[in-house]
Enzyme design. Sequence first.
Site, short mmCIF file in Angstrom:
data_model
loop_
_atom_site.label_atom_id
_atom_site.label_comp_id
_atom_site.label_asym_id
_atom_site.label_seq_id
_atom_site.Cartn_x
_atom_site.Cartn_y
_atom_site.Cartn_z
N CYS A 1 63.63 -7.79 -27.94
CA CYS A 1 64.51 -7.97 -26.79
C CYS A 1 65.25 -6.67 -26.44
O CYS A 1 66.06 -6.16 -27.23
CB CYS A 1 65.51 -9.08 -27.10
SG CYS A 1 66.62 -9.38 -25.73
N TYR B 1 70.63 -35.48 -4.71
CA TYR B 1 69.43 -34.93 -4.05
C TYR B 1 68.43 -36.04 -3.74
O TYR B 1 67.35 -36.11 -4.29
CB TYR B 1 68.78 -33.84 -4.91
CG TYR B 1 69.72 -32.69 -5.18
CD1 TYR B 1 69.87 -31.66 -4.25
CD2 TYR B 1 70.48 -32.66 -6.33
CE1 TYR B 1 70.75 -30.63 -4.47
CE2 TYR B 1 71.37 -31.61 -6.56
CZ TYR B 1 71.50 -30.61 -5.63
OH TYR B 1 72.37 -29.59 -5.86
N GLU C 1 60.05 -34.58 -14.57
CA GLU C 1 60.22 -33.30 -13.87
C GLU C 1 60.87 -33.49 -12.49
O GLU C 1 61.66 -32.67 -12.06
CB GLU C 1 58.87 -32.57 -13.72
CG GLU C 1 58.35 -31.97 -15.02
CD GLU C 1 59.29 -30.92 -15.62
OE1 GLU C 1 60.09 -30.31 -14.87
OE2 GLU C 1 59.26 -30.73 -16.84
N ASP D 1 61.75 -21.70 -14.92
CA ASP D 1 62.98 -22.35 -14.45
C ASP D 1 64.16 -21.42 -14.74
O ASP D 1 63.96 -20.26 -15.14
CB ASP D 1 63.17 -23.74 -15.09
CG ASP D 1 63.51 -23.65 -16.58
OD1 ASP D 1 63.50 -22.53 -17.14
OD2 ASP D 1 63.79 -24.70 -17.18
N TYR E 1 57.36 -24.83 -8.98
CA TYR E 1 57.83 -24.99 -10.36
C TYR E 1 57.35 -26.31 -10.95
O TYR E 1 56.80 -26.35 -12.06
CB TYR E 1 59.38 -24.92 -10.44
CG TYR E 1 59.82 -25.44 -11.78
CD1 TYR E 1 59.67 -24.66 -12.92
CD2 TYR E 1 60.25 -26.77 -11.94
CE1 TYR E 1 59.98 -25.15 -14.17
CE2 TYR E 1 60.56 -27.27 -13.19
CZ TYR E 1 60.43 -26.46 -14.30
OH TYR E 1 60.71 -26.96 -15.54
FE1 SF4 Z 1 68.29 -13.92 -25.56
FE2 SF4 Z 1 69.50 -12.61 -27.51
FE3 SF4 Z 1 67.08 -13.66 -27.88
FE4 SF4 Z 1 67.40 -11.55 -26.32
S1 SF4 Z 1 67.78 -11.66 -28.52
S2 SF4 Z 1 66.16 -13.34 -25.88
S3 SF4 Z 1 69.35 -11.99 -25.38
S4 SF4 Z 1 69.00 -14.77 -27.50
#
Ligand code: SF4
Length: 345
Positions: free
Chosen positions: A217, A96, A51, A149, A131
């Site tokens: 989504c 870094y 990490e 992330d 993170y």
């Molecule tokens: Fe990403 Fe497409 Fe999955 Fe939505 S449907 S999380 S935009 S890959």
Amino acid sequence: MLGYHSCGSGETGVTLASDLLRWYDRHARALPWRMPPGGSRPDPYHVWLSEIMLQQTTVAAVASYYRRFLDLWPSVTNLAAADDAEVMGEWAGLGYYARARNLLKCARILARDGFPPDHDGWMKLPGVGPYTAAAIAAIAYDEPVAVVDGNVERVFARLFALTTSLPKLKEDVRALVAAEVPAARAGDFAQATMDLGATICTPKSPACLMCPLSDRCRAFAEGRATDFPVRAAKVAVPHRTGFVYVARRDDGAVLVETRPDKGLLGGMLGFPTGPWADTQVEAAPLAADWRTVGQVDHTFTHFRLTLTVMVATIEVPGQRMVRPSDLPTLMRKVYDVAMAGFVRD
Ligand code: SF4
């Protein structure tokens, strides 16, 4: 607190996490520091080391460094006892460099006090920010914390069609991820979200038809996947300039110095430079017949740097020989321009 609801499908027991974990069980990336999905927990030393290396650096660039470090220093006790210059030399090229100095500091604390058992304990250690602490706690200990992330930010910005941009976006995503982290397999959930972002929900061409979360989504439903995350207006990156001096003896030895611990490239080997400022200021380390052979451009996180490369042949004892591989990336570029300049003599 955000006003979003969980992306649940309505079917009892089927959650975003369960859909994602089912996909992860079949499609997890095999990475050198990873345990297979649902398997035993990885060694916290391996998780911590990977990490720290992965901060600001790609998986592809880290893999060989990670293997080399484990070959040289198989346990945190070995790393804690290592010579500082050797560790900095092995880190050369990863960038870094404050990370390498903190890695050593942290290794010495871990070797003395043991590994902290949770997120809050990791947060107290040098080089470990929110993170990294969350990633180690989730992956090494299965602590149900939100790990966010860049990949996770993108996935959640699209899933929920978030209209905020960074830095507020990160906060919004963290709240949404926290609401979805399962009580069991928190580490796999974190890695699954990262993998989805790295392999399916990619920045420019997300493969929505192969995505296990497409039914949930909003961005996909609206046909606007690549509109998210929303970008903040770009801020102009400052430009600094300076001189860098490569003095070479007839036997090929070149003059190098160890840079001060504090500041950019701190503790690394490098050629003497003048100040990095808005205007160029000459600051030759010794009197010689200096001549210009070219320029090197390099981009740091907060500014762009152009160094004018000066070379001279000198007859002074005591210079240190370096292998180019021991130099950080900026100084390797300087070395290449300087050596080409000597060849043109
Ligand atoms: Fe990403 Fe497409 Fe999955 Fe939505 S449907 S999380 S935009 S890959």
